[in-house]
Design a protein around this motif. Structure first.
Motif, PDB file in Angstrom:
ATOM      1  N   ASP A 222       0.639  -1.164   0.039  1.00  0.00           N
ATOM      2  CA  ASP A 222      -0.138  -0.229  -0.050  1.00  0.00           C
ATOM      3  C   ASP A 222       0.997   1.163  -0.073  1.00  0.00           C
ATOM      4  O   ASP A 222       2.056   1.300  -0.178  1.00  0.00           O
ATOM      5  CB  ASP A 222      -0.874   0.153   1.154  1.00  0.00           C
ATOM      6  N   ARG A 223       0.334   2.397   0.369  1.00  0.00           N
ATOM      7  CA  ARG A 223       1.232   3.415   0.559  1.00  0.00           C
ATOM      8  C   ARG A 223       2.082   3.821   1.256  1.00  0.00           C
ATOM      9  O   ARG A 223       3.025   4.458   1.396  1.00  0.00           O
ATOM     10  CB  ARG A 223       0.161   4.840   0.289  1.00  0.00           C
ATOM     11  N   MET A 224       1.812   2.780   2.562  1.00  0.00           N
ATOM     12  CA  MET A 224       3.007   2.961   3.492  1.00  0.00           C
ATOM     13  C   MET A 224       4.169   2.091   3.093  1.00  0.00           C
ATOM     14  O   MET A 224       5.202   2.326   3.464  1.00  0.00           O
ATOM     15  CB  MET A 224       2.184   2.041   4.879  1.00  0.00           C
ATOM     16  N   GLY A 225       3.927   0.858   2.573  1.00  0.00           N
ATOM     17  CA  GLY A 225       4.869  -0.102   2.327  1.00  0.00           C
ATOM     18  C   GLY A 225       4.668  -1.085   1.155  1.00  0.00           C
ATOM     19  O   GLY A 225       3.601  -1.420   1.164  1.00  0.00           O
ATOM     20  N   VAL A 226       5.713  -1.569   0.795  1.00  0.00           N
ATOM     21  CA  VAL A 226       5.565  -2.767  -0.023  1.00  0.00           C
ATOM     22  C   VAL A 226       6.358  -4.054   0.148  1.00  0.00           C
ATOM     23  O   VAL A 226       7.781  -3.764   0.551  1.00  0.00           O
ATOM     24  CB  VAL A 226       5.891  -2.258  -1.714  1.00  0.00           C
ATOM     25  N   ARG A 227       5.947  -5.017   0.634  1.00  0.00           N
ATOM     26  CA  ARG A 227       6.670  -6.165   0.900  1.00  0.00           C
ATOM     27  C   ARG A 227       7.220  -6.928  -0.265  1.00  0.00           C
ATOM     28  O   ARG A 227       6.483  -7.066  -1.339  1.00  0.00           O
ATOM     29  CB  ARG A 227       6.072  -7.084   1.603  1.00  0.00           C
ATOM     30  N   LEU A 228       8.481  -7.505  -0.450  1.00  0.00           N
ATOM     31  CA  LEU A 228       8.988  -8.101  -1.373  1.00  0.00           C
ATOM     32  C   LEU A 228       9.177  -9.593  -0.799  1.00  0.00           C
ATOM     33  O   LEU A 228       9.740  -9.735   0.350  1.00  0.00           O
ATOM     34  CB  LEU A 228      10.525  -7.594  -1.823  1.00  0.00           C
ATOM     35  N   THR A 229       8.943 -10.626  -1.746  1.00  0.00           N
ATOM     36  CA  THR A 229       9.232 -12.030  -1.099  1.00  0.00           C
ATOM     37  C   THR A 229      10.207 -12.766  -1.973  1.00  0.00           C
ATOM     38  O   THR A 229      10.418 -12.390  -3.010  1.00  0.00           O
ATOM     39  CB  THR A 229       7.732 -12.961  -1.122  1.00  0.00           C
ATOM     40  N   GLY A 230      11.095 -13.507  -1.558  1.00  0.00           N
ATOM     41  CA  GLY A 230      12.161 -14.130  -1.909  1.00  0.00           C
ATOM     42  C   GLY A 230      12.942 -14.852  -0.801  1.00  0.00           C
ATOM     43  O   GLY A 230      12.579 -15.365   0.134  1.00  0.00           O
ATOM     44  N   PRO A 231      14.261 -14.980  -0.986  1.00  0.00           N
ATOM     45  CA  PRO A 231      15.331 -15.547   0.074  1.00  0.00           C
ATOM     46  C   PRO A 231      14.921 -14.960   1.218  1.00  0.00           C
ATOM     47  O   PRO A 231      14.783 -13.665   1.165  1.00  0.00           O
ATOM     48  CB  PRO A 231      16.502 -15.345  -0.798  1.00  0.00           C
ATOM     49  N   SER A 232      15.240 -15.572   2.370  1.00  0.00           N
ATOM     50  CA  SER A 232      15.295 -14.900   3.640  1.00  0.00           C
ATOM     51  C   SER A 232      16.594 -14.186   3.966  1.00  0.00           C
ATOM     52  O   SER A 232      17.543 -15.104   3.949  1.00  0.00           O
ATOM     53  CB  SER A 232      14.744 -15.838   4.759  1.00  0.00           C
ATOM     54  N   LEU A 233      16.709 -12.980   4.290  1.00  0.00           N
ATOM     55  CA  LEU A 233      17.689 -12.178   4.473  1.00  0.00           C
ATOM     56  C   LEU A 233      18.316 -12.423   6.006  1.00  0.00           C
ATOM     57  O   LEU A 233      17.239 -12.085   6.473  1.00  0.00           O
ATOM     58  CB  LEU A 233      17.902 -10.932   3.938  1.00  0.00           C
ATOM     59  N   HIS A 234      19.441 -12.507   6.557  1.00  0.00           N
ATOM     60  CA  HIS A 234      19.814 -12.431   7.847  1.00  0.00           C
ATOM     61  C   HIS A 234      21.133 -12.060   8.245  1.00  0.00           C
ATOM     62  O   HIS A 234      22.011 -11.911   7.183  1.00  0.00           O
ATOM     63  CB  HIS A 234      19.664 -13.918   8.330  1.00  0.00           C
ATOM     64  N   GLY A 235      21.132 -11.353   9.282  1.00  0.00           N
ATOM     65  CA  GLY A 235      22.406 -10.680   9.837  1.00  0.00           C
ATOM     66  C   GLY A 235      22.705 -10.786  11.204  1.00  0.00           C
ATOM     67  O   GLY A 235      21.859 -11.342  11.818  1.00  0.00           O
ATOM     68  N   SER A 236      23.534 -10.032  11.598  1.00  0.00           N
ATOM     69  CA  SER A 236      23.916 -10.046  13.161  1.00  0.00           C
ATOM     70  C   SER A 236      23.061  -9.110  14.013  1.00  0.00           C
ATOM     71  O   SER A 236      23.194  -9.055  15.156  1.00  0.00           O
ATOM     72  CB  SER A 236      25.525  -9.621  13.259  1.00  0.00           C
ATOM     73  N   LEU A 237      22.114  -8.135  13.251  1.00  0.00           N
ATOM     74  CA  LEU A 237      21.583  -7.163  13.954  1.00  0.00           C
ATOM     75  C   LEU A 237      20.188  -7.654  13.716  1.00  0.00           C
ATOM     76  O   LEU A 237      19.485  -7.905  12.934  1.00  0.00           O
ATOM     77  CB  LEU A 237      21.615  -5.952  13.337  1.00  0.00           C
ATOM     78  N   THR A 238      19.510  -7.641  14.883  1.00  0.00           N
ATOM     79  CA  THR A 238      18.018  -8.132  14.935  1.00  0.00           C
ATOM     80  C   THR A 238      16.926  -6.695  15.363  1.00  0.00           C
ATOM     81  O   THR A 238      15.950  -6.867  14.975  1.00  0.00           O
ATOM     82  CB  THR A 238      17.640  -9.013  16.018  1.00  0.00           C
ATOM     83  N   GLY A 239      17.629  -5.720  15.704  1.00  0.00           N
ATOM     84  CA  GLY A 239      17.099  -4.489  15.963  1.00  0.00           C
ATOM     85  C   GLY A 239      18.145  -3.602  16.028  1.00  0.00           C
ATOM     86  O   GLY A 239      19.604  -3.717  16.526  1.00  0.00           O
ATOM     87  N   ILE A 240      17.485  -2.169  15.829  1.00  0.00           N
ATOM     88  CA  ILE A 240      18.514  -1.149  16.055  1.00  0.00           C
ATOM     89  C   ILE A 240      17.729   0.093  16.884  1.00  0.00           C
ATOM     90  O   ILE A 240      16.531  -0.024  16.987  1.00  0.00           O
ATOM     91  CB  ILE A 240      19.189  -0.638  14.804  1.00  0.00           C
ATOM     92  N   ILE A 241      18.590   0.957  17.364  1.00  0.00           N
ATOM     93  CA  ILE A 241      17.804   2.202  18.180  1.00  0.00           C
ATOM     94  C   ILE A 241      17.010   2.802  17.024  1.00  0.00           C
ATOM     95  O   ILE A 241      17.616   3.113  15.829  1.00  0.00           O
ATOM     96  CB  ILE A 241      18.658   3.002  18.674  1.00  0.00           C
ATOM     97  N   SER A 242      16.047   3.017  17.225  1.00  0.00           N
ATOM     98  CA  SER A 242      14.922   3.678  16.040  1.00  0.00           C
ATOM     99  C   SER A 242      15.455   4.934  15.679  1.00  0.00           C
ATOM    100  O   SER A 242      16.182   5.671  16.487  1.00  0.00           O
ATOM    101  CB  SER A 242      13.622   4.007  16.794  1.00  0.00           C
TER     102      SER A 242
END
Length: 316
Positions: A222-242
């Motif tokens: 929608d106008r807020m955001g667009v989800r993309l589907t495909g391979p699952s991406l991962h890294g060392s950060l699960t969250g950050i300071i907003s």
């Protein structure tokens, strides 16, 4: 009664049937992010600018952003020249097809209908001098989440019985030069992305997958955001300071599926980001129907800036 008020009383267009979404938009609402108020504005800013250009309007003139069509129809009360740019939503004037990316004349009593997408998702309908609508925080843009903008200052789409009026009287008659108009995306299109400060936190495998495999535009868009589907991406950060979120930010939530944040996004967020789509890429993505395949293509900041300037030069 003054001449200008008499002119406005005589000119107008009535909403006879509504479709999925028709919003009054301009270039957006800026300088108020610190209040938690988002940008808003035309999702495909390139088609929006072309629609206004066709009538000789100021670039920021308020116009209609029409999503899908879905039977949205108007009946005009007065003779007027309008312009249409962006998606081909099978627009018809009294049953005769209208070509996108052109201006056209309506006579009193004629009916304009938008049926269904044939190419692209969003069409922009421009009016002489721009649509009349109250200005809220420096913009007429509709933002549903914040309930601001639009005809009734509530951020809501057009409804049956609404009456549209416009500022100008005698618009310019222009034609878009060959090869310069809006281009609707096709499956396999590339979306340039400027990499962000958290890019090194993603695994090498995830980075390879992000930029070397196609993504599909999800129906959760929608106008807020667009989800993309495909391979699952991962890294060392699960969250950050907003932190503040720019237009086109590509967030990676815990499920590893990217969310591209668009015009009506929240102003801050705490998911790590691959980076941000360029303004031109955001316009492209806003026209992608669910199921469209897209590729994320890294570009430098300077390249993104050059491309943006080149696009702006087209209208100068």
């Amino acid at each position: 009664m003054s001449h200008s008020l008499m002119d406005n009383a005589r000119k107008g267009m009535l909403v006879k049937q509504v479709g999925p979404l028709a919003l009054i938009q301009d270039a957006g609402r800026f300088g108020v992010g610190h209040l938690g108020v988002t940008q808003g504005g035309a999702a495909d800013w390139i088609s929006f600018r072309w629609a206004n250009w066709l009538l000789g309007n100021a670039p920021n003139s308020a116009a209609l952003e029409i999503v899908m069509g879905g039977g949205l129809s108007f009946e005009t009360e007065s003779e007027v020249r309008l312009a249409l740019a962006g998606a081909d939503l099978d627009a018809q004037l009294d049953g005769k097809p209208l070509a996108p990316n052109s201006s056209f004349k309506l006579l009193p009593g004629q009916r304009l209908v938008f049926r269904q997408p044939r190419l692209g998702l969003r069409a922009y309908l421009a009016f002489p001098g721009g649509l009349n609508a109250p200005e809220v925080l420096g913009s007429r843009a509709c933002t549903a989440r914040e309930q601001i903008g639009g005809l009734h200052e509530d951020g809501k789409p057009l409804k049956v019985g609404d009456r549209l009026t416009w500022k100008g009287t005698a618009p310019a008659v222009r034609r878009i030069p060959e090869g310069q108009g809006p281009r609707m995306p096709v499956s396999g299109c590339h979306l340039p992305i400027v990499l962000g400060s958290q890019i090194a936190s993603f695994s090498g495998r995830s980075l390879f997958q992000a930029f070397n495999q196609p993504w599909k535009v999800d129906n959760r868009a929608d106008r807020m955001g667009v989800r993309l589907t495909g391979p699952s991406l991962h890294g060392s950060l699960t969250g950050i300071i907003s932190e503040g979120i720019p237009l086109g930010a590509v967030q990676i939530p815990p499920d590893g599926q990217p969310i591209v944040l668009m015009n009506d996004r929240q102003t801050i967020g705490g998911y790590p980001r691959l980076g941000a789509l360029t303004p031109i890429a955001c316009a492209t993505l806003s026209q992608c129907l669910p199921g469209t395949e897209v590729w994320l293509t890294p570009v430098s900041v300077s390249q993104a800036q050059d491309d943006y300037r080149d696009q702006l030069k087209v209208w100068s």
